[in-house]
Design an enzyme around this catalytic site. Structure first.
Site, PDB file in Angstrom:
ATOM      1  N   ALA A  13       0.805  -1.234   0.000  1.00  0.00           N
ATOM      2  CA  ALA A  13       0.000   0.000   0.000  1.00  0.00           C
ATOM      3  C   ALA A  13       0.831   1.274   0.000  1.00  0.00           C
ATOM      4  CB  ALA A  13      -0.936  -0.020   1.202  1.00  0.00           C
ATOM      5  N   VAL A  65       6.174  -9.444   1.791  1.00  0.00           N
ATOM      6  CA  VAL A  65       5.092 -10.375   2.143  1.00  0.00           C
ATOM      7  C   VAL A  65       5.464 -11.832   1.895  1.00  0.00           C
ATOM      8  CG1 VAL A  65       3.196  -8.704   1.847  1.00  0.00           C
ATOM      9  CG2 VAL A  65       3.955 -10.105  -0.117  1.00  0.00           C
ATOM     10  N   TYR A 151       1.354 -14.682 -14.256  1.00  0.00           N
ATOM     11  CA  TYR A 151       0.566 -13.661 -13.547  1.00  0.00           C
ATOM     12  C   TYR A 151      -0.901 -14.063 -13.595  1.00  0.00           C
ATOM     13  CZ  TYR A 151      -1.641  -9.135 -12.592  1.00  0.00           C
ATOM     14  OH  TYR A 151      -2.416  -8.124 -12.070  1.00  0.00           O
ATOM     15  N   ASN A 187      -4.523   2.689 -13.828  1.00  0.00           N
ATOM     16  CA  ASN A 187      -3.397   3.605 -14.053  1.00  0.00           C
ATOM     17  C   ASN A 187      -2.438   3.584 -12.871  1.00  0.00           C
ATOM     18  OD1 ASN A 187      -1.741   5.648 -14.966  1.00  0.00           O
ATOM     19  ND2 ASN A 187      -3.136   7.292 -14.314  1.00  0.00           N
TER      20      ASN A 187
HETATM   21  N1  LIG Z   1      -2.864  -1.828 -12.202  1.00  0.00           N
HETATM   22  C1  LIG Z   1      -3.617  -2.729 -12.821  1.00  0.00           C
HETATM   23  O1  LIG Z   1      -3.874  -2.660 -14.037  1.00  0.00           O
HETATM   24  C2  LIG Z   1      -4.167  -3.879 -12.040  1.00  0.00           C
HETATM   25  C3  LIG Z   1      -3.573  -4.288 -10.849  1.00  0.00           C
HETATM   26  N2  LIG Z   1      -4.100  -5.367 -10.188  1.00  0.00           N
HETATM   27  C4  LIG Z   1      -3.501  -5.822  -8.945  1.00  0.00           C
HETATM   28  O2  LIG Z   1      -3.548  -4.763  -8.002  1.00  0.00           O
HETATM   29  C5  LIG Z   1      -2.553  -4.982  -6.986  1.00  0.00           C
HETATM   30  C6  LIG Z   1      -1.821  -3.681  -6.715  1.00  0.00           C
HETATM   31  O3  LIG Z   1      -1.032  -3.371  -7.841  1.00  0.00           O
HETATM   32  P1  LIG Z   1      -0.938  -1.872  -8.418  1.00  0.00           P
HETATM   33  O4  LIG Z   1      -1.250  -0.901  -7.336  1.00  0.00           O
HETATM   34  O5  LIG Z   1      -1.697  -1.808  -9.668  1.00  0.00           O
HETATM   35  O6  LIG Z   1       0.598  -1.815  -8.827  1.00  0.00           O
HETATM   36  P2  LIG Z   1       1.847  -1.125  -8.121  1.00  0.00           P
HETATM   37  O7  LIG Z   1       3.042  -1.810  -8.715  1.00  0.00           O
HETATM   38  O8  LIG Z   1       1.733   0.353  -8.182  1.00  0.00           O
HETATM   39  O9  LIG Z   1       1.713  -1.528  -6.569  1.00  0.00           O
HETATM   40  C7  LIG Z   1       2.132  -2.775  -6.083  1.00  0.00           C
HETATM   41  C8  LIG Z   1       2.692  -2.550  -4.687  1.00  0.00           C
HETATM   42  O10 LIG Z   1       3.051  -3.811  -4.125  1.00  0.00           O
HETATM   43  C9  LIG Z   1       4.319  -3.681  -3.513  1.00  0.00           C
HETATM   44  N3  LIG Z   1       5.001  -4.995  -3.445  1.00  0.00           N
HETATM   45  C10 LIG Z   1       5.502  -5.702  -4.485  1.00  0.00           C
HETATM   46  N4  LIG Z   1       6.089  -6.832  -4.031  1.00  0.00           N
HETATM   47  C11 LIG Z   1       5.956  -6.822  -2.667  1.00  0.00           C
HETATM   48  C12 LIG Z   1       6.356  -7.696  -1.630  1.00  0.00           C
HETATM   49  N5  LIG Z   1       7.046  -8.819  -1.894  1.00  0.00           N
HETATM   50  N6  LIG Z   1       6.038  -7.367  -0.359  1.00  0.00           N
HETATM   51  C13 LIG Z   1       5.361  -6.232  -0.083  1.00  0.00           C
HETATM   52  N7  LIG Z   1       4.950  -5.353  -1.017  1.00  0.00           N
HETATM   53  C14 LIG Z   1       5.258  -5.656  -2.302  1.00  0.00           C
HETATM   54  C15 LIG Z   1       5.082  -2.687  -4.382  1.00  0.00           C
HETATM   55  O11 LIG Z   1       6.188  -2.121  -3.688  1.00  0.00           O
HETATM   56  C16 LIG Z   1       3.977  -1.682  -4.696  1.00  0.00           C
HETATM   57  O12 LIG Z   1       3.901  -0.676  -3.715  1.00  0.00           O
HETATM   58  C17 LIG Z   1      -1.681  -6.118  -7.516  1.00  0.00           C
HETATM   59  O13 LIG Z   1      -2.052  -7.327  -6.882  1.00  0.00           O
HETATM   60  C18 LIG Z   1      -2.045  -6.201  -9.008  1.00  0.00           C
HETATM   61  O14 LIG Z   1      -1.868  -7.496  -9.533  1.00  0.00           O
HETATM   62  C19 LIG Z   1      -5.218  -6.045 -10.639  1.00  0.00           C
HETATM   63  C20 LIG Z   1      -5.818  -5.655 -11.811  1.00  0.00           C
HETATM   64  C21 LIG Z   1      -5.360  -4.530 -12.581  1.00  0.00           C
HETATM   65  C1  LIG Z   2       0.152  -6.020 -17.808  1.00  0.00           C
HETATM   66  C2  LIG Z   2      -0.357  -5.273 -16.656  1.00  0.00           C
HETATM   67  C3  LIG Z   2      -0.448  -6.169 -15.498  1.00  0.00           C
HETATM   68  C4  LIG Z   2      -1.554  -6.341 -14.784  1.00  0.00           C
HETATM   69  C5  LIG Z   2      -2.824  -5.592 -15.081  1.00  0.00           C
HETATM   70  C6  LIG Z   2      -4.016  -6.479 -14.930  1.00  0.00           C
HETATM   71  O1  LIG Z   2      -3.955  -7.293 -13.792  1.00  0.00           O
HETATM   72  C7  LIG Z   2      -4.195  -7.366 -16.135  1.00  0.00           C
HETATM   73  C8  LIG Z   2      -5.365  -7.393 -16.776  1.00  0.00           C
HETATM   74  C9  LIG Z   2      -5.543  -8.332 -17.888  1.00  0.00           C
HETATM   75  C10 LIG Z   2      -6.652  -8.354 -18.632  1.00  0.00           C
HETATM   76  C11 LIG Z   2      -7.720  -7.356 -18.513  1.00  0.00           C
HETATM   77  C12 LIG Z   2      -8.893  -7.530 -19.208  1.00  0.00           C
HETATM   78  C13 LIG Z   2      -9.954  -6.544 -19.117  1.00  0.00           C
HETATM   79  C14 LIG Z   2     -11.185  -6.846 -19.675  1.00  0.00           C
HETATM   80  C15 LIG Z   2     -12.272  -5.857 -19.594  1.00  0.00           C
HETATM   81  O2  LIG Z   2     -12.061  -4.744 -19.168  1.00  0.00           O
HETATM   82  C16 LIG Z   2     -13.709  -6.221 -19.996  1.00  0.00           C
HETATM   83  O3  LIG Z   2     -14.386  -5.037 -20.332  1.00  0.00           O
HETATM   84  C17 LIG Z   2     -13.869  -7.112 -21.221  1.00  0.00           C
HETATM   85  C18 LIG Z   2     -13.625  -8.503 -20.858  1.00  0.00           C
HETATM   86  C19 LIG Z   2     -14.561  -9.368 -20.365  1.00  0.00           C
HETATM   87  C20 LIG Z   2     -15.986  -8.940 -20.119  1.00  0.00           C
HETATM   88  C21 LIG Z   2     -16.628  -9.795 -19.038  1.00  0.00           C
HETATM   89  C22 LIG Z   2     -17.173  -8.922 -17.929  1.00  0.00           C
HETATM   90  O4  LIG Z   2     -16.839  -7.716 -17.896  1.00  0.00           O
HETATM   91  O5  LIG Z   2     -17.900  -9.460 -17.076  1.00  0.00           O
END
Ligand SMILES: NC(=O)C1=CN([C@@H]2O[C@H](COP(=O)(O)OP(=O)(O)OC[C@H]3O[C@@H](n4cnc5c(N)ncnc54)[C@H](O)[C@@H]3O)[C@@H](O)[C@H]2O)C=CC1
Ligand SMILES: CC/C=C\C[C@H](O)/C=C/C=C\C=C\C=C\C(=O)[C@@H](O)C/C=C\CCC(=O)O
Length: 256
Positions: A13, A65, A151, A187
């Site tokens: 966080a 973690v 992932y 973002n």
């Molecule tokens: N940004 C996106 O598009 C999406 C992110 N997520 C998930 O959201 C969560 C948060 O990621 P974001 O805020 O987007 O990215 P981010 O990279 O900005 O934040 C991740 C945080 O986790 C910390 N972290 C990484 N490894 C760690 C460890 N071993 N121990 C403690 N802290 C650690 C980092 O230092 C960072 O502060 C992740 O689980 C990610 O997979 C899910 C869907 C979409």
């Molecule tokens: C590479 C960046 C790393 C992590 C970001 C994140 O965790 C990865 C996301 C991967 C795929 C995202 C797909 C998003 C799909 C949508 O936004 C939907 O609008 C369309 C897909 C399915 C529709 C089904 C539904 O919305 O119930």
């Protein structure tokens, strides 16, 4: 759950989504512990929250973690500092197909460990006061991602674990609600990983595929996801729920 005066622990966080989740709890009058491997950023965020929401309501603890001793220490310090634990958000996550074992360790193994530590504090059937656990998965729990197969596997695992632990909590009368949060692209810094071969490894060749997905599906802001986070905490009817948040449909739930 009434969030005023509750105590929340959020992993990863220092920035990004975890920081937004912590801030949403502070706005509701809660106290938060933010833990993160990034100490410098964590201290900056804590100081920012102290200025904005008053001193003594935010604690920062440096923690990897994937280290069980460090994780146990975070839980102990949380209860020592604020007297209780009501909310755990397993948010820490990485996207690294080169170090794929570490991706599983951070995104899934640590989430499981922390969930079990939280249950030790929360379970009503063991003298606790109940509570709520939110596990951060992703829309990649539903959409295949050529750029990030491990992932994606970790996030599929988060969904299966969350739904099963919620079932155990219900049948075992733990008094703990356990739900999953599946944002689409947001973002934050993790999106930058798609531009780095050291993150995507042999799947770097598919970097344009994910960029096309982002173009097609859009990119959310952390505050959009924080609204879903609060809803999962405040709605006591939700246990085993999988909340999806996308630009096209906003907040909605998977119906399995
Ligand atoms: N940004 C996106 O598009 C999406 C992110 N997520 C998930 O959201 C969560 C948060 O990621 P974001 O805020 O987007 O990215 P981010 O990279 O900005 O934040 C991740 C945080 O986790 C910390 N972290 C990484 N490894 C760690 C460890 N071993 N121990 C403690 N802290 C650690 C980092 O230092 C960072 O502060 C992740 O689980 C990610 O997979 C899910 C869907 C979409
Ligand atoms: C590479 C960046 C790393 C992590 C970001 C994140 O965790 C990865 C996301 C991967 C795929 C995202 C797909 C998003 C799909 C949508 O936004 C939907 O609008 C369309 C897909 C399915 C529709 C089904 C539904 O919305 O119930």
């Amino acid at each position: 759950m009434i969030l005023k005066n509750c105590v929340g622990l959020i992993t990863g966080a220092s920035q990004g989504l975890g920081k937004a989740f912590a801030e949403s709890l502070l706005k509701k009058g809660a106290q938060v512990v933010i833990c993160d491997i990034n100490q410098a950023q964590g201290e900056i965020t804590r100081a920012e929250f102290d200025l904005r929401y008053g001193p003594g309501r935010t604690a920062f603890i440096t923690c990897d973690v994937t280290s069980l001793p460090q994780l146990k220490d975070v839980f102990s310090q949380t209860v020592q500092t604020f007297g209780r634990l009501d909310v755990l958000c397993n948010n820490a996550g990485i996207n690294n197909e080169n170090s794929w074992e570490r991706t599983i360790s951070v995104n899934l193994v640590a989430l499981i460990q922390a969930s079990y530590l939280a249950l030790d504090h929360m379970r009503r059937d063991r003298g606790g006061k109940g509570g709520s656990i939110i596990n951060v998965a992703s829309m990649s729990g539903f959409v295949p991602a050529a750029h990030a197969p491990v992932y994606t596997a970790s996030k599929h695992g988060v969904l299966g674990f969350t739904r099963s632990l919620a079932e155990a909590s219900s049948l075992g009368n733990y008094g703990v609600r356990i739900n999953a949060l599946c944002p689409s692209f947001v973002n934050t810094e993790i999106l930058e990983t798609v531009n780095h071969e050291e993150n995507l490894g042999i799947f770097y060749q598919f970097k344009d595929n994910v960029k096309n997905l982002m173009q097609a599906f859009g990119v959310l802001e952390p505050s959009d996801v924080a609204n879903g986070f609060v809803q999962l905490l405040e709605d006591d009817n939700l246990n085993g729920a999988v909340m999806k948040i996308t630009t096209s449909k906003g907040i909605h739930f998977e119906n399995y």
